[in-house]
Write a protein that holds these residues in place. Sequence first.
Motif, PDB file in Angstrom:
ATOM      1  N   LEU A 161     106.525   5.608 -26.926  1.00  0.00           N
ATOM      2  CA  LEU A 161     106.588   4.727 -25.761  1.00  0.00           C
ATOM      3  C   LEU A 161     105.241   4.719 -25.030  1.00  0.00           C
ATOM      4  CD1 LEU A 161     110.067   5.728 -24.294  1.00  0.00           C
ATOM      5  CD2 LEU A 161     109.491   3.623 -25.523  1.00  0.00           C
ATOM      6  N   PRO A 162     104.939   3.648 -24.349  1.00  0.00           N
ATOM      7  CA  PRO A 162     103.705   3.610 -23.547  1.00  0.00           C
ATOM      8  C   PRO A 162     103.732   4.647 -22.439  1.00  0.00           C
ATOM      9  CG  PRO A 162     104.581   1.390 -23.888  1.00  0.00           C
ATOM     10  CD  PRO A 162     105.625   2.339 -24.345  1.00  0.00           C
ATOM     11  N   LEU A 163     102.562   4.933 -21.881  1.00  0.00           N
ATOM     12  CA  LEU A 163     102.463   5.833 -20.744  1.00  0.00           C
ATOM     13  C   LEU A 163     103.267   5.276 -19.573  1.00  0.00           C
ATOM     14  CD1 LEU A 163      98.615   6.498 -20.895  1.00  0.00           C
ATOM     15  CD2 LEU A 163     100.413   8.168 -21.405  1.00  0.00           C
ATOM     16  N   GLY A 164     103.990   6.154 -18.901  1.00  0.00           N
ATOM     17  CA  GLY A 164     104.819   5.741 -17.773  1.00  0.00           C
ATOM     18  C   GLY A 164     106.276   5.576 -18.111  1.00  0.00           C
ATOM     19  N   LEU A 165     106.603   5.528 -19.406  1.00  0.00           N
ATOM     20  CA  LEU A 165     107.994   5.363 -19.830  1.00  0.00           C
ATOM     21  C   LEU A 165     108.554   6.623 -20.477  1.00  0.00           C
ATOM     22  CD1 LEU A 165     107.918   1.748 -21.337  1.00  0.00           C
ATOM     23  CD2 LEU A 165     108.494   2.462 -19.015  1.00  0.00           C
ATOM     24  N   GLY A 166     107.833   7.754 -20.343  1.00  0.00           N
ATOM     25  CA  GLY A 166     108.283   8.998 -20.959  1.00  0.00           C
ATOM     26  C   GLY A 166     109.616   9.465 -20.420  1.00  0.00           C
ATOM     27  N   ALA A 167     109.923   9.105 -19.156  1.00  0.00           N
ATOM     28  CA  ALA A 167     111.186   9.545 -18.558  1.00  0.00           C
ATOM     29  C   ALA A 167     112.387   8.856 -19.190  1.00  0.00           C
ATOM     30  CB  ALA A 167     111.172   9.276 -17.050  1.00  0.00           C
ATOM     31  N   HIS A 168     112.163   7.788 -19.947  1.00  0.00           N
ATOM     32  CA  HIS A 168     113.265   7.057 -20.574  1.00  0.00           C
ATOM     33  C   HIS A 168     113.699   7.702 -21.884  1.00  0.00           C
ATOM     34  CE1 HIS A 168     113.115   3.558 -17.831  1.00  0.00           C
ATOM     35  NE2 HIS A 168     111.835   3.875 -17.730  1.00  0.00           N
ATOM     36  N   GLY A 169     113.134   8.822 -22.226  1.00  0.00           N
ATOM     37  CA  GLY A 169     113.520   9.531 -23.434  1.00  0.00           C
ATOM     38  C   GLY A 169     112.592   9.223 -24.589  1.00  0.00           C
ATOM     39  N   HIS A 203     100.103   1.214 -28.516  1.00  0.00           N
ATOM     40  CA  HIS A 203      98.908   0.366 -28.452  1.00  0.00           C
ATOM     41  C   HIS A 203      98.576  -0.172 -29.843  1.00  0.00           C
ATOM     42  CE1 HIS A 203      95.504  -0.838 -25.934  1.00  0.00           C
ATOM     43  NE2 HIS A 203      94.737  -0.704 -27.009  1.00  0.00           N
ATOM     44  N   PRO A 204      97.852  -1.297 -29.923  1.00  0.00           N
ATOM     45  CA  PRO A 204      97.426  -1.797 -31.238  1.00  0.00           C
ATOM     46  C   PRO A 204      96.634  -0.758 -32.018  1.00  0.00           C
ATOM     47  CG  PRO A 204      97.065  -3.476 -29.566  1.00  0.00           C
ATOM     48  CD  PRO A 204      97.478  -2.237 -28.844  1.00  0.00           C
ATOM     49  N   ALA A 205      96.841  -0.727 -33.324  1.00  0.00           N
ATOM     50  CA  ALA A 205      96.176   0.255 -34.178  1.00  0.00           C
ATOM     51  C   ALA A 205      94.672   0.017 -34.191  1.00  0.00           C
ATOM     52  CB  ALA A 205      96.732   0.171 -35.593  1.00  0.00           C
ATOM     53  N   PRO A 206      93.869   1.071 -34.293  1.00  0.00           N
ATOM     54  CA  PRO A 206      92.414   0.894 -34.357  1.00  0.00           C
ATOM     55  C   PRO A 206      92.006   0.226 -35.669  1.00  0.00           C
ATOM     56  CG  PRO A 206      93.006   3.159 -34.826  1.00  0.00           C
ATOM     57  CD  PRO A 206      94.270   2.488 -34.404  1.00  0.00           C
ATOM     58  N   MET A 207      90.862  -0.417 -35.643  1.00  0.00           N
ATOM     59  CA  MET A 207      90.314  -1.000 -36.871  1.00  0.00           C
ATOM     60  C   MET A 207      89.164  -0.124 -37.350  1.00  0.00           C
ATOM     61  SD  MET A 207      88.755  -4.817 -37.682  1.00  0.00           S
ATOM     62  CE  MET A 207      87.216  -4.623 -36.782  1.00  0.00           C
ATOM     63  N   VAL A 208      89.260   0.363 -38.571  1.00  0.00           N
ATOM     64  CA  VAL A 208      88.224   1.194 -39.169  1.00  0.00           C
ATOM     65  C   VAL A 208      87.504   0.371 -40.222  1.00  0.00           C
ATOM     66  CG1 VAL A 208      87.709   3.329 -40.394  1.00  0.00           C
ATOM     67  CG2 VAL A 208      89.603   3.262 -38.759  1.00  0.00           C
ATOM     68  N   VAL A 209      86.191   0.258 -40.081  1.00  0.00           N
ATOM     69  CA  VAL A 209      85.367  -0.478 -41.035  1.00  0.00           C
ATOM     70  C   VAL A 209      84.616   0.542 -41.884  1.00  0.00           C
ATOM     71  CG1 VAL A 209      83.598  -2.251 -41.350  1.00  0.00           C
ATOM     72  CG2 VAL A 209      85.114  -2.344 -39.360  1.00  0.00           C
ATOM     73  N   ARG A 210      84.940   0.590 -43.169  1.00  0.00           N
ATOM     74  CA  ARG A 210      84.337   1.568 -44.071  1.00  0.00           C
ATOM     75  C   ARG A 210      82.920   1.157 -44.469  1.00  0.00           C
ATOM     76  NH1 ARG A 210      87.443   5.741 -42.879  1.00  0.00           N
ATOM     77  NH2 ARG A 210      89.666   5.289 -43.171  1.00  0.00           N
ATOM     78  N   ARG A 211      82.212   2.080 -45.112  1.00  0.00           N
ATOM     79  CA  ARG A 211      80.824   1.814 -45.481  1.00  0.00           C
ATOM     80  C   ARG A 211      80.690   0.665 -46.479  1.00  0.00           C
ATOM     81  NH1 ARG A 211      78.576   7.800 -46.803  1.00  0.00           N
ATOM     82  NH2 ARG A 211      80.670   7.977 -47.664  1.00  0.00           N
ATOM     83  N   ASP A 212      81.726   0.449 -47.296  1.00  0.00           N
ATOM     84  CA  ASP A 212      81.660  -0.639 -48.269  1.00  0.00           C
ATOM     85  C   ASP A 212      82.153  -1.966 -47.686  1.00  0.00           C
ATOM     86  OD1 ASP A 212      84.330  -0.131 -48.007  1.00  0.00           O
ATOM     87  OD2 ASP A 212      84.707   0.309 -50.133  1.00  0.00           O
ATOM     88  N   GLY A 213      82.467  -1.989 -46.367  1.00  0.00           N
ATOM     89  CA  GLY A 213      82.902  -3.216 -45.723  1.00  0.00           C
ATOM     90  C   GLY A 213      84.396  -3.424 -45.692  1.00  0.00           C
TER      91      GLY A 213
END
Length: 357
Positions: A263-271, A241-251
């Motif tokens: 791998l995304p959920l549902g593709l774990g069986a592919h190794g 998934h896209p990385a989260p965006m963290v906004v610090r106190r200084d902006g």
Amino acid sequence: MAAEKPNASSAVLTWLPIVVMAVVAVVDIVAGPEVGFVPLVSLGPAFAGLVGGWRRTALIGLVALVLCVGLGLYDGLFDGRRGYTAMASVAGVTGAGVAAAVMRGRREAELASVRSIAEVAQRVLLRPVPLTAGPLQAAVSYTSAVAEARIGGDLYEVVASPHGIRVIVGDVQGKGLAAVETAAVVLGAFREAAHDEPDLVGVGERLERSVARELEGEKFVTAILAEVGWDHEAVFLNYGHPAPMVVRRDGTVDFPRPPAYALPLGLGAHGGEGPKPYRVAFVPGEQVLLYTDGVTEARDAGGAFYPLGERAYLLKDTDARSALEALREDLVRHAAGPPHDDAAMLLLRYHGHGKGP
């Protein structure tokens, strides 16, 4: 100003049948019987059937028929067949217009029912997130790419568990009802696992098993899981998934990425190994925005992607919901049209108030 345009258009369409019949009558009187404008009176009920109800269409058809008889007598058309042919034309178009109005009314009623069902499904599937949960304030924004449905394949949830505040934001492959069904599976599994599992990895493993049982073929769900306690840290588990965006106190803005992509959920069986949890400092006064790729992949007229990191300053409002709404409005302006993908955003603010563990 934008809200006035539909009203103006509706007024024009409402008066169009009457204006058309009036114009035909005037032109016929001025031009005389040789030109033969009388059959064009049938345009009145024809336009009425496109925009009005069947009663109004029938009434305009009756007016058109009376007008046709009057013009026919004035032009002397009933000395031959032309007058009767014009009357038959008006009557036939009126009947077709009434039938079209009836069918359109039924379709509009069915659409209203579908909208109502979609709204109920939205409230059941994507419940409102709590305004406060432990040390966090939360706000959410959701825009569906499916016209009229108001619901799609993006998902989110905030759960206050005995092990901390646990959050998920995900994006189901595909759109429509099939994506909604998959989202329901993921959210159901998350709500249960978030309370039961002592660590975030266990929650992710429960989700993987649930999704693998339900999905078929190559379908998958990208997701990011987060856990926030009172130790001024956020733990993330990223399934493609896209990385989260963290906004610090200084902006300043940071997009903390996982040590290795999974791998995304549902593709774990592919190794491949499952995702590794990683910790990010998260202290009072800071914000975390979890979102789906419908946000960062929104393009403007020139094809440029939405610059999320550059717009973090829009989250400065003291009210979390107002801040997120400002960001959503900016996203809509950037896209300059209907969204091509579902777009979900979940804003978490660490206010540090409340009762500790």
